[in-house]
Design an enzyme around this catalytic site. Structure first.
Site, PDB file in Angstrom:
ATOM      1  N   GLY A  12       0.816  -1.218   0.000  1.00  0.00           N
ATOM      2  CA  GLY A  12       0.000   0.000   0.000  1.00  0.00           C
ATOM      3  C   GLY A  12       0.846   1.263   0.000  1.00  0.00           C
ATOM      4  O   GLY A  12       0.535   2.226  -0.715  1.00  0.00           O
ATOM      5  N   HIS A  13       1.900   1.255   0.808  1.00  0.00           N
ATOM      6  CA  HIS A  13       2.762   2.449   0.863  1.00  0.00           C
ATOM      7  C   HIS A  13       3.408   2.694  -0.500  1.00  0.00           C
ATOM      8  O   HIS A  13       3.522   3.842  -0.961  1.00  0.00           O
ATOM      9  CB  HIS A  13       3.811   2.247   1.966  1.00  0.00           C
ATOM     10  CG  HIS A  13       4.767   3.383   2.106  1.00  0.00           C
ATOM     11  ND1 HIS A  13       4.362   4.692   2.250  1.00  0.00           N
ATOM     12  CD2 HIS A  13       6.131   3.411   2.117  1.00  0.00           C
ATOM     13  CE1 HIS A  13       5.432   5.476   2.346  1.00  0.00           C
ATOM     14  NE2 HIS A  13       6.509   4.714   2.259  1.00  0.00           N
ATOM     15  N   ASP A  33      10.529  -6.772  -5.199  1.00  0.00           N
ATOM     16  CA  ASP A  33       9.757  -7.163  -4.007  1.00  0.00           C
ATOM     17  C   ASP A  33       9.901  -8.669  -3.811  1.00  0.00           C
ATOM     18  O   ASP A  33       9.771  -9.427  -4.774  1.00  0.00           O
ATOM     19  CB  ASP A  33       8.280  -6.788  -4.221  1.00  0.00           C
ATOM     20  CG  ASP A  33       7.466  -6.959  -2.961  1.00  0.00           C
ATOM     21  OD1 ASP A  33       7.010  -5.941  -2.403  1.00  0.00           O
ATOM     22  OD2 ASP A  33       7.269  -8.117  -2.531  1.00  0.00           O
ATOM     23  N   ASP A  34      10.162  -9.072  -2.575  1.00  0.00           N
ATOM     24  CA  ASP A  34      10.367 -10.507  -2.324  1.00  0.00           C
ATOM     25  C   ASP A  34       9.049 -11.273  -2.199  1.00  0.00           C
ATOM     26  O   ASP A  34       9.025 -12.475  -2.381  1.00  0.00           O
ATOM     27  CB  ASP A  34      11.196 -10.701  -1.040  1.00  0.00           C
ATOM     28  CG  ASP A  34      12.649 -10.310  -1.270  1.00  0.00           C
ATOM     29  OD1 ASP A  34      13.029 -10.076  -2.445  1.00  0.00           O
ATOM     30  OD2 ASP A  34      13.397 -10.225  -0.283  1.00  0.00           O
ATOM     31  N   HIS A 133       7.584  24.835  12.523  1.00  0.00           N
ATOM     32  CA  HIS A 133       8.932  25.421  12.418  1.00  0.00           C
ATOM     33  C   HIS A 133       9.919  24.840  13.430  1.00  0.00           C
ATOM     34  O   HIS A 133       9.539  24.419  14.524  1.00  0.00           O
ATOM     35  CB  HIS A 133       8.848  26.940  12.617  1.00  0.00           C
ATOM     36  CG  HIS A 133       8.343  27.302  13.990  1.00  0.00           C
ATOM     37  ND1 HIS A 133       9.191  27.465  15.054  1.00  0.00           N
ATOM     38  CD2 HIS A 133       7.091  27.477  14.465  1.00  0.00           C
ATOM     39  CE1 HIS A 133       8.482  27.749  16.130  1.00  0.00           C
ATOM     40  NE2 HIS A 133       7.193  27.758  15.805  1.00  0.00           N
ATOM     41  N   HIS A 142       8.106   8.049  11.219  1.00  0.00           N
ATOM     42  CA  HIS A 142       6.873   8.130  10.417  1.00  0.00           C
ATOM     43  C   HIS A 142       5.908   9.080  11.118  1.00  0.00           C
ATOM     44  O   HIS A 142       5.505   8.823  12.264  1.00  0.00           O
ATOM     45  CB  HIS A 142       6.279   6.719  10.300  1.00  0.00           C
ATOM     46  CG  HIS A 142       4.985   6.663   9.534  1.00  0.00           C
ATOM     47  ND1 HIS A 142       4.314   5.486   9.325  1.00  0.00           N
ATOM     48  CD2 HIS A 142       4.245   7.620   8.909  1.00  0.00           C
ATOM     49  CE1 HIS A 142       3.214   5.720   8.624  1.00  0.00           C
ATOM     50  NE2 HIS A 142       3.143   7.008   8.368  1.00  0.00           N
ATOM     51  N   ILE A 163      -1.711   8.043  13.570  1.00  0.00           N
ATOM     52  CA  ILE A 163      -2.675   8.828  12.788  1.00  0.00           C
ATOM     53  C   ILE A 163      -3.432   9.808  13.708  1.00  0.00           C
ATOM     54  O   ILE A 163      -3.919   9.441  14.784  1.00  0.00           O
ATOM     55  CB  ILE A 163      -3.638   7.877  12.030  1.00  0.00           C
ATOM     56  CG1 ILE A 163      -4.553   8.660  11.102  1.00  0.00           C
ATOM     57  CG2 ILE A 163      -4.433   6.980  12.977  1.00  0.00           C
ATOM     58  CD1 ILE A 163      -5.217   7.779  10.045  1.00  0.00           C
TER      59      ILE A 163
HETATM   60  C1  LIG Z   1      -1.226   2.286  20.278  1.00  0.00           C
HETATM   61  C2  LIG Z   1      -1.270   1.028  19.416  1.00  0.00           C
HETATM   62  C3  LIG Z   1       0.093   0.763  18.810  1.00  0.00           C
HETATM   63  C4  LIG Z   1      -1.608  -0.118  20.358  1.00  0.00           C
HETATM   64  O1  LIG Z   1      -1.693  -1.294  19.641  1.00  0.00           O
HETATM   65  P1  LIG Z   1      -1.676  -2.705  20.437  1.00  0.00           P
HETATM   66  O2  LIG Z   1      -0.400  -2.804  21.205  1.00  0.00           O
HETATM   67  O3  LIG Z   1      -1.971  -3.771  19.433  1.00  0.00           O
HETATM   68  O4  LIG Z   1      -2.790  -2.540  21.507  1.00  0.00           O
HETATM   69  P2  LIG Z   1      -4.293  -3.095  21.505  1.00  0.00           P
HETATM   70  O5  LIG Z   1      -4.967  -2.849  20.189  1.00  0.00           O
HETATM   71  O6  LIG Z   1      -4.235  -4.500  22.009  1.00  0.00           O
HETATM   72  O7  LIG Z   1      -4.988  -2.176  22.590  1.00  0.00           O
HETATM   73  C5  LIG Z   1      -4.681  -2.241  23.954  1.00  0.00           C
HETATM   74  C6  LIG Z   1      -5.664  -1.336  24.664  1.00  0.00           C
HETATM   75  O8  LIG Z   1      -5.359   0.041  24.370  1.00  0.00           O
HETATM   76  C7  LIG Z   1      -6.463   0.682  23.712  1.00  0.00           C
HETATM   77  N1  LIG Z   1      -5.895   1.485  22.646  1.00  0.00           N
HETATM   78  C8  LIG Z   1      -5.161   1.063  21.584  1.00  0.00           C
HETATM   79  N2  LIG Z   1      -4.776   2.090  20.835  1.00  0.00           N
HETATM   80  C9  LIG Z   1      -5.280   3.198  21.423  1.00  0.00           C
HETATM   81  C10 LIG Z   1      -5.214   4.553  21.108  1.00  0.00           C
HETATM   82  N3  LIG Z   1      -4.536   4.982  20.025  1.00  0.00           N
HETATM   83  N4  LIG Z   1      -5.824   5.437  21.924  1.00  0.00           N
HETATM   84  C11 LIG Z   1      -6.512   5.010  23.005  1.00  0.00           C
HETATM   85  N5  LIG Z   1      -6.603   3.706  23.359  1.00  0.00           N
HETATM   86  C12 LIG Z   1      -5.993   2.821  22.568  1.00  0.00           C
HETATM   87  C13 LIG Z   1      -7.316  -0.459  23.161  1.00  0.00           C
HETATM   88  O9  LIG Z   1      -8.654  -0.072  23.018  1.00  0.00           O
HETATM   89  C14 LIG Z   1      -7.111  -1.514  24.226  1.00  0.00           C
HETATM   90  O10 LIG Z   1      -7.916  -1.186  25.328  1.00  0.00           O
HETATM   91  P3  LIG Z   1      -8.648  -2.315  26.202  1.00  0.00           P
HETATM   92  O11 LIG Z   1      -7.533  -3.146  26.795  1.00  0.00           O
HETATM   93  O12 LIG Z   1      -9.417  -1.547  27.226  1.00  0.00           O
HETATM   94  O13 LIG Z   1      -9.484  -3.099  25.258  1.00  0.00           O
HETATM   95  C15 LIG Z   1      -2.296   1.124  18.282  1.00  0.00           C
HETATM   96  O14 LIG Z   1      -3.630   0.983  18.727  1.00  0.00           O
HETATM   97  C16 LIG Z   1      -2.195   2.435  17.514  1.00  0.00           C
HETATM   98  O15 LIG Z   1      -2.746   3.475  17.907  1.00  0.00           O
HETATM   99  N6  LIG Z   1      -1.465   2.364  16.367  1.00  0.00           N
HETATM  100  C17 LIG Z   1      -1.275   3.472  15.494  1.00  0.00           C
HETATM  101  C18 LIG Z   1      -1.812   3.113  14.107  1.00  0.00           C
HETATM  102  C19 LIG Z   1      -1.654   4.250  13.148  1.00  0.00           C
HETATM  103  O16 LIG Z   1      -1.486   5.397  13.524  1.00  0.00           O
HETATM  104  N7  LIG Z   1      -1.678   3.955  11.886  1.00  0.00           N
HETATM  105  C20 LIG Z   1      -1.463   5.027  10.920  1.00  0.00           C
HETATM  106  C21 LIG Z   1      -0.994   4.571   9.617  1.00  0.00           C
HETATM  107  S1  LIG Z   1      -0.773   5.960   8.571  1.00  0.00           S
END
Ligand SMILES: CC(C)(COP(=O)(O)OP(=O)(O)OC[C@H]1O[C@@H](n2cnc3c(N)ncnc32)[C@H](O)[C@@H]1OP(=O)(O)O)[C@@H](O)C(=O)NCCC(=O)NCCS
Length: 206
Positions: A12-13, A33-34, A133, A142, A163
């Site tokens: 996707g990226h 790509d592998d 700035h 990222h 995000i």
């Molecule tokens: C923070 C993050 C890494 C945690 O992922 P994880 O380790 O797999 O954690 P889980 O999904 O198991 O969540 C654990 C707990 O935290 C909560 N949680 C996860 N992400 C959260 C967030 N961003 N804000 C608030 N709560 C969050 C979940 O709801 C869960 O709560 P619960 O135990 O009460 O059910 C992930 O949720 C996240 O925010 N990733 C960023 C993705 C992103 O920005 N993608 C952009 C691509 S451009």
């Protein structure tokens, strides 16, 4: 004259990177790509596996793999071999004239990078994110879609700002931090790890 680019990765990226490359004038694109099982991607040929890179060493290269650890490993490997790793900036991004951006960094559509900011190599400044700035963004970091970094923020290497996350001004974030989706960072983060919520709190060691 044809402008050639080798893109590492067919995910996707890589799609978003391909679109930027075309808009930057590349008309002869090939992928390595592998994992790919297709011989064509986004209208351009998949030329082979990553190990085949040496066949194309005189071309421009970019590593378009979202996973930061893999992106970093390949970027360093290709740099050490002397490959020409390019920086790609979408024409709709607004980048101030004194901003410095490292090799292999991709600045996506609608991103804004304001004056006197330094962005490292191999970074992703994703769609509609902003870096204000006097910031310093470490290598292979990222800044995800719609994340906003206020002025005079220093972010270490290999950070992932999720995000829609927000980082307030005059803050330091050490290397290897993951800031969860929608989090708001209001104090410096001096230990690596995963932080979520408003205000952002640590939930995990990285
Ligand atoms: C923070 C993050 C890494 C945690 O992922 P994880 O380790 O797999 O954690 P889980 O999904 O198991 O969540 C654990 C707990 O935290 C909560 N949680 C996860 N992400 C959260 C967030 N961003 N804000 C608030 N709560 C969050 C979940 O709801 C869960 O709560 P619960 O135990 O009460 O059910 C992930 O949720 C996240 O925010 N990733 C960023 C993705 C992103 O920005 N993608 C952009 C691509 S451009």
């Amino acid at each position: 004259m044809s402008k050639k680019l080798i893109i590492i990765g067919c995910g996707g990226h890589a799609k978003a990177v391909t679109d930027i490359a075309i808009k930057c004038g590349y008309d002869n694109i090939g992928y390595l790509d592998d994992a790919s099982s297709v011989d064509n991607f986004m209208g351009f040929p998949v030329l082979g596996k990553i190990n085949d890179a040496s066949k194309y060493s005189s071309e421009d290269f970019v590593v378009a793999i979202g996973d930061a650890k893999i992106r970093q490993k390949l970027h360093i490997e290709f740099s050490q071999k002397g490959f020409n790793i390019v920086t790609l900036i979408h024409p709709s991004a607004v980048v101030a004239s004194d901003v410095t951006i490292g090799d292999g960094t991709v600045v996506m559509a609608g991103a804004v990078v304001n004056p006197s900011t330094k962005i490292g190599k191999g970074c992703i400044i994703n769609t509609c994110s902003s870096v204000d700035h006097d910031c310093v963004i470490g290598d292979f970091s990222h800044i995800s879609v719609g994340a906003h970094i206020a002025g005079t923020v220093k972010i270490g290497n290999n950070a992932w700002i999720g995000i829609g996350a927000t980082v307030s001004n005059n803050i330091d974030i050490v290397a290897d931090c993951l800031i969860g989706a929608g989090a708001v960072v209001v104090k410096s983060l001096l230990e690596s790890g995963t932080y979520i919520g408003i205000p952002a709190k640590k939930i995990k060691q990285s």
